[in-house]
Design a protein around this motif. Structure first.
Motif, mmCIF file in Angstrom:
data_model
loop_
_atom_site.group_PDB
_atom_site.id
_atom_site.type_symbol
_atom_site.label_atom_id
_atom_site.label_comp_id
_atom_site.label_asym_id
_atom_site.label_seq_id
_atom_site.Cartn_x
_atom_site.Cartn_y
_atom_site.Cartn_z
ATOM 1 N N SER A 8 64.933 83.554 -64.342
ATOM 2 C CA SER A 8 65.822 83.101 -63.285
ATOM 3 C C SER A 8 66.884 84.171 -63.040
ATOM 4 C CB SER A 8 66.476 81.786 -63.707
ATOM 5 O OG SER A 8 67.547 81.506 -62.849
ATOM 6 N N ASP A 46 68.559 75.822 -57.687
ATOM 7 C CA ASP A 46 67.315 75.566 -56.939
ATOM 8 C C ASP A 46 66.081 76.167 -57.603
ATOM 9 O OD1 ASP A 46 68.651 74.168 -55.100
ATOM 10 O OD2 ASP A 46 68.280 75.520 -53.393
ATOM 11 N N TYR A 47 66.164 77.455 -57.910
ATOM 12 C CA TYR A 47 65.020 78.152 -58.506
ATOM 13 C C TYR A 47 64.619 77.490 -59.827
ATOM 14 C CZ TYR A 47 62.206 81.690 -60.798
ATOM 15 O OH TYR A 47 61.189 82.325 -61.453
ATOM 16 N N LYS A 50 62.992 73.935 -59.188
ATOM 17 C CA LYS A 50 61.695 74.052 -58.515
ATOM 18 C C LYS A 50 60.639 74.579 -59.495
ATOM 19 C CE LYS A 50 59.807 77.013 -54.911
ATOM 20 N NZ LYS A 50 59.599 78.168 -55.821
ATOM 21 N N THR A 51 61.007 75.590 -60.266
ATOM 22 C CA THR A 51 60.039 76.219 -61.164
ATOM 23 C C THR A 51 59.669 75.282 -62.309
ATOM 24 O OG1 THR A 51 61.171 78.279 -60.589
ATOM 25 C CG2 THR A 51 59.530 78.407 -62.328
#
Lengths: 204, 204
Positions: B36, B87-88, B91-92
Motif C-alpha cells: 500500500s 480505499d486501496y 479494496k485489496t
C-alpha cells in the motif's frame, strides 16, 4: 538458563501422508528440528533401523514403560503398541531445541494435555481445494462420490478443532515449507521474544 | 465470496531499516503481498516515482483527505504529512489479497484500532543478540555504551508490547524470510482454514 525449545506435533487422519511429510522434512539439510523416535512392539519392516525409525521393544518392555510413566502418549493399533518416550522430549526441550513428533490423532490429544503450549499441526488431505473445484465444475463426478468426500471433510473439520494450524498436504514439498514457516513464525511471536528481552534486561 | 486478505503492518523504531526490508521483500519474485503506497506532502527525492514510492500531494489535497476520512492513519513529521489511503487497503483486502503497510509506530497504533485482526510485526534492531554478546564478553565496551544500549532495549521492549510478532533485523535477507514465514504460517491458522471449510460445507 536458555529458552525452552518448541514442541511441534504433526498429526492428522490416517492415510494423509504424515510419515512421508516427516521424512521429506528431515531429509532437508537446513532443518533444525529434533525428531523424537517412537517406541513400538511391531516387528521391524525391511530397511527399518532400531533407534532411527523406531525403538523396537517387546510387549513386556513396552508395558513396563507404561507402568513407569515413561511414555508421553501411547496407543495400541492392530495388536501393536506405539508410544513416545517422554525422557527424550523433556531433555531436548530443556536444551532449548525444538522437538518434532509425528503421531496419530488420539496420541496428539494426549500430548495436548501434558504440553498445552505445544504447536499442534493438523495435516489435512488436499480434499478441500479439490472438493471446491469439483463442486464448481459439477457433472464430472458422481453425486455419491461428492457426498462421500463431503462427509469426510465434515469429519476432518471436527478433528482439526483441537489444533493450532492446518497444513494441506497437496504437495509434500509445499507441506514441508508450510511446517517450516510455522516453526519460524512461532519463534518470532512477541510473547516469546519479549520474554527473552525481559530475562536479559532483568525486567519483570 | 472469497476470503478476505491479511493486513500486514511492518513498523518499528525509526532508523531500524523498515524501508530497506520492505524494498528487499518486494524485490523478490515470489512475493504475494500488495504494497500500500503512502501519501505524502514532502517533495519527491531524486528517482522517486509518484504512485510507486509515494503519492505526492499538496498540503491542501492531504488536508482534504483527512477531512473526508480517506486515510487509515496519518501523521506529521518535520513539517510534512504522511498517511495511508484507506480505499486501496479495503479494496485489496476484499479481493482476498494480502496488503502490506510499512509505517511509523504511531501510525501502526492507529491502524490497530481500525484493523485489530491485522498482523502487527515489530522490526527490532539486532541490539538484543548483540547486547547479549557484549554483556557476556564484558570489558571490551565502555560501561556507558552498554548502559545506553540497555536503555534503548527497555524502550523497545515497551514499544513491542502492542505487536504480534518481533522480527530482528540482523540481516535484511533473514528479516524478509521471517516476514514471509509469518504470512505463510498465518494462512495456515486453524481458525482461518476451518472458516473456509465451514463456508464451503455450509456448516455453522
Amino acid at each position: 538458563m536458555s529458552e525452552r525449545g518448541l514442541l511441534i506435533v504433526l498429526s492428522g487422519p490416517s492415510g494423509v501422508g504424515k510419515g512421508t511429510v516427516r521424512k521429506a522434512l528431515f531429509s532437508q539439510p537446513d532443518i533444525n528440528l529434533h525428531y523424537s523416535v517412537s517406541v513400538t512392539t511391531r516387528k521391524p519392516r525391511e530397511g527399518e533401523v532400531d533407534g532411527v525409525d523406531y525403538f523396537f521393544k517387546t510387549r513386556e518392555e513396552f508395558e513396563q514403560m507404561i507402568r513407569e510413566n515413561k511414555l508421553l502418549e501411547w496407543a495400541e493399533y492392530v495388536g501393536n503398541y506405539y508410544g513416545t518416550p517422554i525422557d527424550y522430549v523433556e531433555k531436548t526441550l530443556q536444551e532449548g531445541k525444538d522437538v518434532f513428533l509425528e503421531i496419530e490423532v488420539q496420541g496428539a490429544m494426549q500430548v495436548r494435555k501434558v504440553f498445552p503450549e505445544g504447536l499442534f499441526i493438523f495435516l489435512a488431505p488436499p480434499s478441500l481445494s479439490e472438493l471446491e473445484k469439483r463442486i464448481i465444475s459439477r457433472g464430472t463426478e458422481s453425486a455419491e462420490h461428492i457426498q462421500n468426500r463431503l462427509k469426510a471433510a465434515k469429519e476432518e473439520l471436527e478433528m482439526m478443532d483441537a489444533y493450532d494450524y492446518v497444513v494441506e498436504n497437496d504437495k509434500v514439498e509445499l507441506a514441508c515449507e508450510r511446517i517450516k514457516a510455522i516453526v519460524m513464525a512461532e519463534h518470532c511471536r512477541r510473547e516469546r521474544v519479549a520474554k527473552r528481552y525481559k530475562r536479559m534486561l532483568g525486567v519483570e
